[in-house]
Enzyme design. Structure first.
Site, short mmCIF file in Angstrom:
data_model
loop_
_atom_site.label_atom_id
_atom_site.label_comp_id
_atom_site.label_asym_id
_atom_site.label_seq_id
_atom_site.Cartn_x
_atom_site.Cartn_y
_atom_site.Cartn_z
N CYS A 175 27.55 88.28 61.41
CA CYS A 175 27.07 88.99 59.93
C CYS A 175 27.09 90.27 60.00
O CYS A 175 27.04 90.95 61.20
CB CYS A 175 25.90 88.17 59.31
SG CYS A 175 24.38 88.47 59.72
N HIS A 209 11.71 78.01 83.36
CA HIS A 209 12.24 78.05 81.97
C HIS A 209 12.31 76.89 81.16
O HIS A 209 12.39 76.90 79.90
CB HIS A 209 13.44 78.91 82.05
CG HIS A 209 13.16 80.13 82.76
ND1 HIS A 209 12.31 81.28 82.50
CD2 HIS A 209 13.68 80.53 84.04
CE1 HIS A 209 12.26 82.13 83.53
NE2 HIS A 209 13.18 81.95 84.71
C1 RB5 Z 1 25.67 91.08 53.67
O1 RB5 Z 1 25.52 92.09 52.76
C2 RB5 Z 1 24.40 91.00 54.69
O2 RB5 Z 1 23.28 90.88 53.92
C3 RB5 Z 1 24.59 90.19 55.60
O3 RB5 Z 1 25.70 90.30 56.33
C4 RB5 Z 1 23.47 90.29 56.97
O4 RB5 Z 1 23.45 91.42 57.43
C5 RB5 Z 1 22.25 89.56 56.53
O5 RB5 Z 1 21.49 89.23 57.64
#
Ligand code: RB5
Length: 148
Positions: free
Chosen positions: A70, A138
């Site tokens: 993300c 571990h």
């Molecule tokens: C999206 O704008 C952003 O919030 C998402 O991609 C991420 O970074 C969230 O953790």
């Protein structure tokens, strides 16, 4: 089967589609069996949905490992770690990517498309996939993470 390719699920939110696609192509070229669960269109979406969906593929055994992306890697990692049996870390360097496999038996890697460029991201992916869990002391610690 000894020669069965490692099955890797990849997923992202809208903020990371080009990097996710680059990772999928990179892995396919290296012989991994890649399951790319999207999204494919750039509309704004919700990273928890995509982190969870990828994590469920790993937790079920359908895929051995997962790579999720993300903007920062943080939100999608948090969502993945809510799924039982998932150990996912965000990495922005190759040392951490290797260590989360060797010491933490991580089965998913999260990356931030707004944090690392494509070249570094692919090196981080390679470091993660090229490392193996060391077990021993571990394993005791990983078992403690998994304990109810
Ligand atoms: C999206 O704008 C952003 O919030 C998402 O991609 C991420 O970074 C969230 O953790």
């Amino acid at each position: 089967m000894a020669n069965e390719p490692t099955r890797v699920v990849v997923s992202s939110d809208h903020a990371a589609i080009p990097l996710r696609q680059a990772i999928a192509a990179h892995l396919a070229a290296k012989g991994y069996a890649v399951t790319d669960i999207g999204p494919t269109t750039p509309e704004s979406t919700h990273y928890p949905l995509h982190g969870k969906a990828a994590a469920e593929r790993v937790a079920s055994g359908e895929c051995h490992l997962g790579i999720i992306v993300c903007g920062t890697g943080q939100g999608i990692m948090m969502a993945a770690n809510k799924v039982k049996g998932i150990r996912c870390g965000v990495c922005s360097d190759t040392f951490s990517a290797r260590m989360i496999r060797q010491h933490n038996d991580a089965n998913m890697l999260a990356l931030g498309a707004r944090v690392v460029g494509e070249g570094l991201a692919l090196e981080i992916v390679d470091a993660f996939l090229g490392a193996s869990f060391e077990g021993g002391r571990h394993a005791t610690r990983v078992d403690m993470i998994e304990a109810p």
